[in-house]
Write an enzyme that holds these catalytic residues in place. Structure first.
Site, PDB file in Angstrom:
ATOM      1  N   SER A 195      -6.151   4.083   3.713  1.00  0.00           N
ATOM      2  CA  SER A 195      -5.541   3.128   2.788  1.00  0.00           C
ATOM      3  C   SER A 195      -6.609   2.381   1.982  1.00  0.00           C
ATOM      4  O   SER A 195      -6.458   1.203   1.666  1.00  0.00           O
ATOM      5  CB  SER A 195      -4.655   2.116   3.536  1.00  0.00           C
ATOM      6  OG  SER A 195      -3.769   1.478   2.661  1.00  0.00           O
ATOM      7  N   LYS A 224       0.275   3.761  -2.763  1.00  0.00           N
ATOM      8  CA  LYS A 224      -0.750   4.799  -2.767  1.00  0.00           C
ATOM      9  C   LYS A 224      -0.171   6.214  -2.702  1.00  0.00           C
ATOM     10  O   LYS A 224      -0.867   7.179  -3.014  1.00  0.00           O
ATOM     11  CB  LYS A 224      -1.728   4.542  -1.618  1.00  0.00           C
ATOM     12  CG  LYS A 224      -2.595   3.312  -1.907  1.00  0.00           C
ATOM     13  CD  LYS A 224      -3.287   2.739  -0.683  1.00  0.00           C
ATOM     14  CE  LYS A 224      -4.076   1.493  -1.099  1.00  0.00           C
ATOM     15  NZ  LYS A 224      -4.422   0.626   0.014  1.00  0.00           N
ATOM     16  N   SER A 232       0.798  -1.235   0.000  1.00  0.00           N
ATOM     17  CA  SER A 232       0.000   0.000   0.000  1.00  0.00           C
ATOM     18  C   SER A 232       0.826   1.279   0.000  1.00  0.00           C
ATOM     19  O   SER A 232       0.265   2.369  -0.138  1.00  0.00           O
ATOM     20  CB  SER A 232      -0.946   0.015   1.205  1.00  0.00           C
ATOM     21  OG  SER A 232      -2.046  -0.838   0.969  1.00  0.00           O
TER      22      SER A 232
END
Length: 383
Positions: free
Chosen positions: A119, A57, A54
């Site tokens: 997230s 991102k 993640s």
């Protein structure tokens, strides 16, 4: 090359009384970067490709920021939540989610906060589809922009960081990305320090373990997949200095929190940034050919900031590199040489331009003739 004057060497290698702390980490990948100089202060497998999970991102948000600045979107633009975004990024997946419902129309700002604070995989898909029509097209745009930014190791296959073969970036490039995000988009960086967000009546916490636990910590993004372990890209400011930290491949969220705290503290205590001012005095003198003066002084063109481990400064070496002998005429302020500073632990030397401290005119005809004769006589003696 030329020797440097003693006062300059003293300024460069001014010793500190603090004891140096050796750095090691259980993380598979780790990078500490100085924000201002962009120097990599510590690296463990920093250039190797890794799965960012993640932490991807950060790049997703960066693409959206660029699109806002280009006028393709605005923070108030409403985007519709597709069935795919709900199915592949919603609560039922068991992964990180903003909790969007099919047919909802959150704004771009809502979605950015959902990506950064929560997230949210669903928020990533909605943004990708809203800007590029599909997540696949958006991922190609992510990769292209990353390469334009000099992040050559990056290849993105999706917007969320969910595992796909070939979705990779190096820890060094992830640190560079974080730095560029802070530097280029300070107006949006505030989202990274928000501690929680509520959507559809459900409040979730930001997973960054440094927020609220370490003074000065203000971003950026965690990451976790079973295949990649636990990671974090973080940044903090202390005494006017900012450091960027990337770690990945840790065995648990607690290990991530502990290691992030330890390494970020070391980022400030084990490393230092020195500033060397140009000054008016020459730091070295270089020979001049066909000049009214046989030597010319050189000094730094601008202030030079050098970041390194505290223990490395006393043994740092510096030299002046130039193509010589220099030929007159020379004007004060002309760049005629380069300062090269070598410091243990840094893979590349620190370099800075050097300029002439005074004008040096050209010899007249007779003077040049004498200079030429002297050179020939010198060559004969050498032979």
């Amino acid at each position: 090359m030329s020797k440097l004057c003693a006062p300059f060497i003293a300024a460069l290698s001014l010793c500190l009384t603090a004891n140096a702390q050796l750095i090691d980490t259980q993380a598979d990948y780790a990078v500490i970067m100085d924000y201002e100089t962009q120097d990599v202060l510590f690296s463990k497998n920093g250039e190797e490709l890794m799965i960012p999970a993640s932490m991807t991102k950060i790049m997703t948000a960066h693409v959206i920021y660029e699109a806002i600045e280009n006028g393709e979107l605005s923070l108030d633009t409403e985007l519709i939540v597709s069935e795919r975004a709900w199915r592949e990024g919603g609560w039922a997946t068991g992964g990180s989610t903003m909790g969007l419902e099919i047919g909802e129309t959150p704004t771009v700002e809502d979605l950015l906060r959902g990506v950064i604070i929560l997230s949210g995989n669903d928020a990533c898909i909605v943004l990708a589809e809203g800007l590029s029509g599909s997540e696949e097209a958006f991922a190609r745009r992510m990769t292209e922009l990353a390469h334009d930014m000099g992040l050559d190791s990056a290849t993105f296959k999706n917007a969320s960081g969910l595992y796909q073969e070939g979705h990779v970036i190096s820890a060094v490039d992830l640190a560079k990305l974080a730095r560029q995000e802070i530097d280029k988009f300070p107006q949006y960086y505030k989202y990274y320090s928000e501690r929680e967000m509520t959507w559809n009546g459900i409040t979730q916490q930001n997973r960054n373990p440094l927020l609220g636990k370490m003074d000065g910590a203000d971003g950026l993004k965690t990451g976790h997949l079973e295949i990649s372990g636990y990671g974090l890209t973080a940044s903090a400011v202390r005494d006017g200095k900012r450091r960027v930290l990337v770690i990945n491949g840790l065995p648990s969220s607690q290990a991530r929190a502990d290691e992030a705290s330890r390494l970020m503290r070391l980022a400030f205590t084990a490393f230092d940034t020195r500033t060397i001012e140009p000054g008016d005095a020459a730091i070295a003198t270089l020979p001049v050919w066909n000049g009214e003066e046989r030597e010319v002084g050189v000094k730094l063109a601008d202030s030079l900031r050098v970041a390194a481990h505290r223990s490395a400064f006393p043994d740092a070496t510096a030299e002046v590199v130039y193509n010589g002998p220099l030929k007159a005429p020379i004007q004060a302020g002309d760049q005629i040489a380069q300062l090269v500073i070598s410091i243990e632990g840094k893979s590349e030397p620190v370099t800075a331009p050097l300029v002439a401290t005074e004008d040096v005119g050209t010899l007249n005809f007779l003077g040049r003739a004498i200079e030429g004769l002297s050179l020939k006589l010198g060559e004969r003696e050498d032979a």
